[in-house]
Write a protein that holds these residues in place. Structure first.
Motif, PDB file in Angstrom:
ATOM      1  N   PRO A 145     -10.831   2.188   4.798  1.00 53.01           N
ATOM      2  CA  PRO A 145     -10.621   2.530   3.090  1.00 53.01           C
ATOM      3  C   PRO A 145      -8.894   2.789   3.052  1.00 53.01           C
ATOM      4  N   ALA A 146      -8.536   3.570   3.930  1.00 51.24           N
ATOM      5  CA  ALA A 146      -6.787   3.920   3.994  1.00 51.24           C
ATOM      6  C   ALA A 146      -6.127   2.681   4.006  1.00 51.24           C
ATOM      7  N   ILE A 147      -6.444   1.915   5.094  1.00 52.92           N
ATOM      8  CA  ILE A 147      -5.789   0.673   5.212  1.00 52.92           C
ATOM      9  C   ILE A 147      -5.770  -0.345   4.279  1.00 52.92           C
ATOM     10  N   PHE A 148      -7.178  -0.414   3.519  1.00 54.46           N
ATOM     11  CA  PHE A 148      -7.310  -1.376   2.417  1.00 54.46           C
ATOM     12  C   PHE A 148      -6.399  -0.832   1.287  1.00 54.46           C
ATOM     13  N   VAL A 149      -6.396   0.480   1.083  1.00 55.87           N
ATOM     14  CA  VAL A 149      -5.397   1.089   0.124  1.00 55.87           C
ATOM     15  C   VAL A 149      -3.846   0.846   0.336  1.00 55.87           C
ATOM     16  N   LEU A 150      -3.690   0.926   1.537  1.00 54.81           N
ATOM     17  CA  LEU A 150      -2.193   0.930   1.975  1.00 54.81           C
ATOM     18  C   LEU A 150      -2.002  -0.597   1.898  1.00 54.81           C
ATOM     19  N   ILE A 151      -2.637  -1.771   1.896  1.00 51.15           N
ATOM     20  CA  ILE A 151      -2.521  -3.036   1.579  1.00 51.15           C
ATOM     21  C   ILE A 151      -2.265  -3.194   0.035  1.00 51.15           C
ATOM     22  N   GLU A 152      -3.018  -2.501  -0.664  1.00 51.39           N
ATOM     23  CA  GLU A 152      -2.900  -2.867  -2.157  1.00 51.39           C
ATOM     24  C   GLU A 152      -1.651  -2.202  -2.582  1.00 51.39           C
ATOM     25  N   TRP A 153      -1.031  -1.041  -1.940  1.00 56.22           N
ATOM     26  CA  TRP A 153       0.034  -0.481  -2.407  1.00 56.22           C
ATOM     27  C   TRP A 153       1.289  -1.262  -1.949  1.00 56.22           C
ATOM     28  N   ILE A 154       1.167  -1.720  -0.630  1.00 57.55           N
ATOM     29  CA  ILE A 154       2.467  -2.789  -0.319  1.00 57.55           C
ATOM     30  C   ILE A 154       2.404  -3.989  -1.223  1.00 57.55           C
ATOM     31  N   ARG A 155       1.281  -4.429  -1.517  1.00 55.98           N
ATOM     32  CA  ARG A 155       1.255  -5.630  -2.549  1.00 55.98           C
ATOM     33  C   ARG A 155       1.928  -5.279  -3.819  1.00 55.98           C
ATOM     34  N   SER A 156       1.937  -4.319  -4.284  1.00 54.56           N
ATOM     35  CA  SER A 156       2.285  -3.666  -5.683  1.00 54.56           C
ATOM     36  C   SER A 156       3.922  -3.446  -5.530  1.00 54.56           C
ATOM     37  N   LEU A 157       4.613  -3.613  -4.307  1.00 49.59           N
ATOM     38  CA  LEU A 157       6.065  -3.232  -4.249  1.00 49.59           C
ATOM     39  C   LEU A 157       6.908  -4.432  -4.308  1.00 49.59           C
ATOM     40  N   GLY A 158       8.088  -4.363  -4.418  1.00 55.47           N
ATOM     41  CA  GLY A 158       9.049  -5.515  -4.637  1.00 55.47           C
ATOM     42  C   GLY A 158       9.108  -6.217  -6.041  1.00 55.47           C
ATOM     43  N   VAL A 159       9.905  -7.219  -5.929  1.00 51.65           N
ATOM     44  CA  VAL A 159      10.265  -8.013  -7.062  1.00 51.65           C
ATOM     45  C   VAL A 159       8.931  -8.599  -7.682  1.00 51.65           C
ATOM     46  N   PHE A 160       8.161  -9.110  -6.725  1.00 51.90           N
ATOM     47  CA  PHE A 160       6.951  -9.889  -6.956  1.00 51.90           C
ATOM     48  C   PHE A 160       5.737  -9.056  -6.715  1.00 51.90           C
ATOM     49  N   GLY A 161       6.053  -7.558  -6.655  1.00 49.07           N
ATOM     50  CA  GLY A 161       4.894  -6.759  -6.640  1.00 49.07           C
ATOM     51  C   GLY A 161       3.914  -6.628  -7.878  1.00 49.07           C
ATOM     52  N   ASN A 162       2.698  -6.564  -7.764  1.00 51.16           N
ATOM     53  CA  ASN A 162       1.728  -6.541  -8.830  1.00 51.16           C
ATOM     54  C   ASN A 162       0.433  -5.934  -8.355  1.00 51.16           C
ATOM     55  N   PRO A 163       0.230  -4.828  -9.130  1.00 48.34           N
ATOM     56  CA  PRO A 163      -1.096  -4.057  -8.755  1.00 48.34           C
ATOM     57  C   PRO A 163      -2.184  -4.866  -9.423  1.00 48.34           C
ATOM     58  N   THR A 164      -2.073  -5.858 -10.091  1.00 50.03           N
ATOM     59  CA  THR A 164      -3.126  -6.493 -10.785  1.00 50.03           C
ATOM     60  C   THR A 164      -4.126  -7.032  -9.767  1.00 50.03           C
ATOM     61  N   GLY A 165      -5.356  -6.865  -9.757  1.00 47.98           N
ATOM     62  CA  GLY A 165      -6.487  -7.189  -9.063  1.00 47.98           C
ATOM     63  C   GLY A 165      -6.827  -6.021  -7.998  1.00 47.98           C
ATOM     64  N   SER A 166      -6.105  -5.155  -8.217  1.00 42.24           N
ATOM     65  CA  SER A 166      -6.612  -3.872  -7.127  1.00 42.24           C
ATOM     66  C   SER A 166      -7.944  -3.584  -7.508  1.00 42.24           C
ATOM     67  N   LEU A 167      -8.747  -3.040  -6.387  1.00 38.07           N
ATOM     68  CA  LEU A 167     -10.076  -2.995  -6.296  1.00 38.07           C
ATOM     69  C   LEU A 167     -10.557  -1.797  -7.720  1.00 38.07           C
TER      70      LEU A 167
END
Length: 208
Positions: free
Chosen positions: A34-56
């Protein structure tokens, strides 16, 4: 494809950790994935193209008692909870023939749900009581959300048209005298706030 790479690469790296072969460690068997999965979601939300859309965590919008967990831990906390519950069910199936472990896991699952529901009931009651005992001023809002086809949004020659469309709709909304006006975070697939003509018009619009 871009967003799926985060999950693909992240879970591929996770596979090298072999967490379920680490004896009786609670961290490895229940908390690491669970911790790694959430870390992936968080990293995916960063940067110019980051977007938390679709987070579980957003999958629980139909369950208000679960959503109240977000007031403590945010959407990523809800994602962690969802994955943790699924890991527990996986462990239940894996230890189906081990009565002692199965009972421990069942108690752990019950404790998780009781804790989450208790917080949900408390927070819901607290907010309701606060609303009943305090004079909360009403605020009129205007939500601006045009309907543009994706191919129009991706056409760079249409960006001025789209931005002007937001201004036109906002002028209409202002007739009802709202206290706040909301626009979507990304009205066009571009760095809008770096567009001087647009920001100048936006400031002029705001002063009105």
């Amino acid at each position: 494809i871009y967003y799926s790479l985060f999950y693909g690469v992240g879970l591929w790296l996770f596979s090298f950790l072999k967490p379920f072969e680490k004896g009786n460690s609670i961290f490895y068997r229940y908390l690491l994935f669970p911790a790694i999965f959430v870390l992936i979601e968080w990293i995916r939300s960063l940067g110019v193209f980051g977007n938390p859309t679709g987070s579980l965590g957003y999958s629980q919008t139909a369950f208000p008692m679960f959503l109240h967990l977000g007031s403590l831990l945010g959407v990523f906390g809800i994602s962690f909870f969802c994955i943790l519950v699924n890991v527990c069910f996986y462990q239940l199936m894996k230890n189906a023939n081990n009565t002692k472990k199965r009972n421990y896991i069942t108690l752990f699952l019950i404790a998780i749900f009781v804790a989450v529901f208790s917080w949900g009931i408390f927070w819901s009651s607290f907010n309701q009581n606060y609303a009943n005992t305090h004079d909360i001023p009403k605020v009129k809002l205007a939500l601006i959300q045009p309907n543009h086809e994706q191919k129009v949004k991706l056409d760079s020659s249409k960006r001025t048209f789209i931005r002007n469309n937001y201004f036109d709709l906002t002028y209409e909304a202002l007739e009802s005298k709202p206290s706040l006006v909301f626009w979507p975070e990304t009205i066009t697939p571009a760095l809008n706030l770096e567009n001087k003509r647009f920001t100048k018009k936006l400031k002029k619009f705001y002063r009105k």
